[in-house]
Design a protein around this motif. Sequence first.
Motif, PDB file in Angstrom:
ATOM      1  N   LEU A  37      44.070 -44.874 -48.391  1.00 37.10           N
ATOM      2  CA  LEU A  37      44.293 -44.187 -47.123  1.00 37.10           C
ATOM      3  C   LEU A  37      45.332 -43.076 -47.259  1.00 37.10           C
ATOM      4  CD1 LEU A  37      44.241 -47.158 -44.601  1.00 37.10           C
ATOM      5  CD2 LEU A  37      42.541 -45.354 -44.858  1.00 37.10           C
ATOM      6  N   SER A  38      46.343 -43.304 -48.086  1.00 35.56           N
ATOM      7  CA  SER A  38      47.366 -42.278 -48.298  1.00 35.56           C
ATOM      8  C   SER A  38      46.780 -41.053 -48.981  1.00 35.56           C
ATOM      9  CB  SER A  38      48.516 -42.846 -49.125  1.00 35.56           C
ATOM     10  OG  SER A  38      49.152 -43.893 -48.442  1.00 35.56           O
ATOM     11  N   VAL A  39      45.919 -41.252 -49.952  1.00 39.14           N
ATOM     12  CA  VAL A  39      45.286 -40.117 -50.629  1.00 39.14           C
ATOM     13  C   VAL A  39      44.423 -39.334 -49.642  1.00 39.14           C
ATOM     14  CG1 VAL A  39      43.562 -39.493 -52.371  1.00 39.14           C
ATOM     15  CG2 VAL A  39      45.372 -41.094 -52.947  1.00 39.14           C
ATOM     16  N   ILE A  40      43.655 -40.040 -48.825  1.00 42.77           N
ATOM     17  CA  ILE A  40      42.832 -39.364 -47.823  1.00 42.77           C
ATOM     18  C   ILE A  40      43.718 -38.582 -46.857  1.00 42.77           C
ATOM     19  CG2 ILE A  40      41.291 -39.743 -45.849  1.00 42.77           C
ATOM     20  CD1 ILE A  40      40.133 -42.140 -47.462  1.00 42.77           C
ATOM     21  N   THR A  41      44.807 -39.191 -46.419  1.00 49.17           N
ATOM     22  CA  THR A  41      45.739 -38.535 -45.508  1.00 49.17           C
ATOM     23  C   THR A  41      46.335 -37.293 -46.146  1.00 49.17           C
ATOM     24  OG1 THR A  41      46.278 -40.614 -44.414  1.00 49.17           O
ATOM     25  CG2 THR A  41      47.872 -38.852 -44.196  1.00 49.17           C
ATOM     26  N   LEU A  42      46.702 -37.390 -47.408  1.00 47.90           N
ATOM     27  CA  LEU A  42      47.273 -36.226 -48.101  1.00 47.90           C
ATOM     28  C   LEU A  42      46.257 -35.091 -48.200  1.00 47.90           C
ATOM     29  CD1 LEU A  42      49.292 -37.964 -50.930  1.00 47.90           C
ATOM     30  CD2 LEU A  42      50.217 -36.575 -49.067  1.00 47.90           C
ATOM     31  N   TYR A  92      53.956 -35.839 -45.020  1.00 49.02           N
ATOM     32  CA  TYR A  92      55.130 -36.621 -45.411  1.00 49.02           C
ATOM     33  C   TYR A  92      54.844 -38.121 -45.317  1.00 49.02           C
ATOM     34  CZ  TYR A  92      59.701 -38.792 -45.236  1.00 49.02           C
ATOM     35  OH  TYR A  92      60.765 -39.616 -45.465  1.00 49.02           O
ATOM     36  N   VAL A  93      54.246 -38.545 -44.222  1.00 53.71           N
ATOM     37  CA  VAL A  93      53.926 -39.965 -44.054  1.00 53.71           C
ATOM     38  C   VAL A  93      52.931 -40.420 -45.124  1.00 53.71           C
ATOM     39  CG1 VAL A  93      52.758 -41.626 -42.535  1.00 53.71           C
ATOM     40  CG2 VAL A  93      54.463 -40.062 -41.606  1.00 53.71           C
ATOM     41  N   GLY A  94      51.918 -39.606 -45.382  1.00 58.16           N
ATOM     42  CA  GLY A  94      50.951 -39.957 -46.422  1.00 58.16           C
ATOM     43  C   GLY A  94      51.596 -40.071 -47.788  1.00 58.16           C
ATOM     44  N   ALA A  95      52.481 -39.127 -48.115  1.00 58.31           N
ATOM     45  CA  ALA A  95      53.162 -39.161 -49.415  1.00 58.31           C
ATOM     46  C   ALA A  95      54.100 -40.361 -49.510  1.00 58.31           C
ATOM     47  CB  ALA A  95      53.929 -37.858 -49.638  1.00 58.31           C
ATOM     48  N   THR A  96      54.797 -40.653 -48.427  1.00 57.15           N
ATOM     49  CA  THR A  96      55.701 -41.806 -48.416  1.00 57.15           C
ATOM     50  C   THR A  96      54.919 -43.101 -48.581  1.00 57.15           C
ATOM     51  OG1 THR A  96      57.207 -40.606 -46.962  1.00 57.15           O
ATOM     52  CG2 THR A  96      57.490 -42.974 -47.078  1.00 57.15           C
ATOM     53  N   TYR A  98      52.004 -43.425 -49.996  1.00 62.73           N
ATOM     54  CA  TYR A  98      51.464 -43.446 -51.362  1.00 62.73           C
ATOM     55  C   TYR A  98      52.538 -43.900 -52.350  1.00 62.73           C
ATOM     56  CZ  TYR A  98      49.184 -41.954 -55.628  1.00 62.73           C
ATOM     57  OH  TYR A  98      48.638 -41.934 -56.875  1.00 62.73           O
ATOM     58  N   ARG A  99      53.744 -43.354 -52.208  1.00 60.35           N
ATOM     59  CA  ARG A  99      54.835 -43.762 -53.104  1.00 60.35           C
ATOM     60  C   ARG A  99      55.154 -45.237 -52.932  1.00 60.35           C
ATOM     61  NH1 ARG A  99      59.761 -40.725 -52.073  1.00 60.35           N
ATOM     62  NH2 ARG A  99      60.532 -41.989 -53.794  1.00 60.35           N
ATOM     63  N   PHE A 100      55.168 -45.718 -51.681  1.00 61.67           N
ATOM     64  CA  PHE A 100      55.436 -47.127 -51.420  1.00 61.67           C
ATOM     65  C   PHE A 100      54.370 -48.005 -52.074  1.00 61.67           C
ATOM     66  CE2 PHE A 100      54.293 -50.801 -48.773  1.00 61.67           C
ATOM     67  CZ  PHE A 100      55.439 -51.553 -48.927  1.00 61.67           C
ATOM     68  N   ALA A 101      53.108 -47.634 -51.894  1.00 63.61           N
ATOM     69  CA  ALA A 101      52.017 -48.429 -52.468  1.00 63.61           C
ATOM     70  C   ALA A 101      52.076 -48.420 -53.988  1.00 63.61           C
ATOM     71  CB  ALA A 101      50.672 -47.899 -51.983  1.00 63.61           C
ATOM     72  N   THR A 102      52.452 -47.284 -54.566  1.00 60.64           N
ATOM     73  CA  THR A 102      52.567 -47.201 -56.023  1.00 60.64           C
ATOM     74  C   THR A 102      53.690 -48.101 -56.526  1.00 60.64           C
ATOM     75  OG1 THR A 102      51.719 -44.950 -55.986  1.00 60.64           O
ATOM     76  CG2 THR A 102      52.912 -45.626 -57.958  1.00 60.64           C
ATOM     77  N   ARG A 103      54.847 -48.045 -55.866  1.00 63.71           N
ATOM     78  CA  ARG A 103      55.961 -48.911 -56.266  1.00 63.71           C
ATOM     79  C   ARG A 103      55.613 -50.377 -56.072  1.00 63.71           C
ATOM     80  NH1 ARG A 103      59.588 -45.239 -53.310  1.00 63.71           N
ATOM     81  NH2 ARG A 103      59.468 -46.823 -51.688  1.00 63.71           N
ATOM     82  N   LEU A 104      54.923 -50.686 -54.976  1.00 66.11           N
ATOM     83  CA  LEU A 104      54.516 -52.061 -54.715  1.00 66.11           C
ATOM     84  C   LEU A 104      53.577 -52.554 -55.811  1.00 66.11           C
ATOM     85  CD1 LEU A 104      54.506 -54.494 -52.763  1.00 66.11           C
ATOM     86  CD2 LEU A 104      52.542 -53.434 -51.646  1.00 66.11           C
ATOM     87  N   GLY A 105      52.646 -51.708 -56.220  1.00 62.67           N
ATOM     88  CA  GLY A 105      51.727 -52.084 -57.294  1.00 62.67           C
ATOM     89  C   GLY A 105      52.455 -52.349 -58.598  1.00 62.67           C
ATOM     90  N   LYS A 106      53.454 -51.521 -58.905  1.00 62.32           N
ATOM     91  CA  LYS A 106      54.234 -51.731 -60.131  1.00 62.32           C
ATOM     92  C   LYS A 106      55.024 -53.031 -60.063  1.00 62.32           C
ATOM     93  CE  LYS A 106      54.674 -46.870 -61.329  1.00 62.32           C
ATOM     94  NZ  LYS A 106      55.578 -45.706 -61.423  1.00 62.32           N
ATOM     95  N   MET A 107      55.575 -53.336 -58.880  1.00 59.16           N
ATOM     96  CA  MET A 107      56.326 -54.585 -58.739  1.00 59.16           C
ATOM     97  C   MET A 107      55.412 -55.797 -58.876  1.00 59.16           C
ATOM     98  SD  MET A 107      59.287 -53.940 -55.894  1.00 59.16           S
ATOM     99  CE  MET A 107      58.308 -53.121 -54.642  1.00 59.16           C
ATOM    100  N   VAL A 108      54.209 -55.707 -58.329  1.00 60.00           N
ATOM    101  CA  VAL A 108      53.262 -56.820 -58.440  1.00 60.00           C
ATOM    102  C   VAL A 108      52.851 -57.005 -59.895  1.00 60.00           C
ATOM    103  CG1 VAL A 108      50.917 -57.562 -57.857  1.00 60.00           C
ATOM    104  CG2 VAL A 108      52.431 -56.699 -56.071  1.00 60.00           C
TER     105      VAL A 108
END
Length: 125
Positions: A37-42, A92-96, A98-108
């Motif tokens: 969804l973030s990529v689509i939003t961006l 900005y919201v889409g990028a934020t 996306y960054r959150f989801a990327t960090r979450l994926g790395k933590m998982v």
Amino acid sequence: MSETDNAGDRSPGAMFIEAHEEFAQHIEAGQRRIRRLSVITLVVGVVLSGAYVLQIVYPFVFGQSVVSVNLVDPTLLVLEFAVLTLTLAWIYVGATNYRFATRLGKMVKAARAAERELEKMLEAP
């Protein structure tokens, strides 16, 4: 303590491990959806902002101020800048997200790797 108690029910430890695994899978699935969804939003935000910037710049670059609308009308320019501001906020919201989801994926992934390492340590004699 064994996996089951005398009544045949699962032990609290087994239930906790199963709940943890379901929670981790839920987080992974949510992370993928958020990224998509973030990529689509961006993409939509970038296209919209480009279109609005072009509308604002067009009369100044090409010298054409009147088509069927006065393109340098202050009300129209204020409206275009307002829409552009909303679009930039959308980006900005889409990028934020996306960054959150990327960090979450790395933590998982890191948690999964630590979990596998712990399993190896427990299985080794």
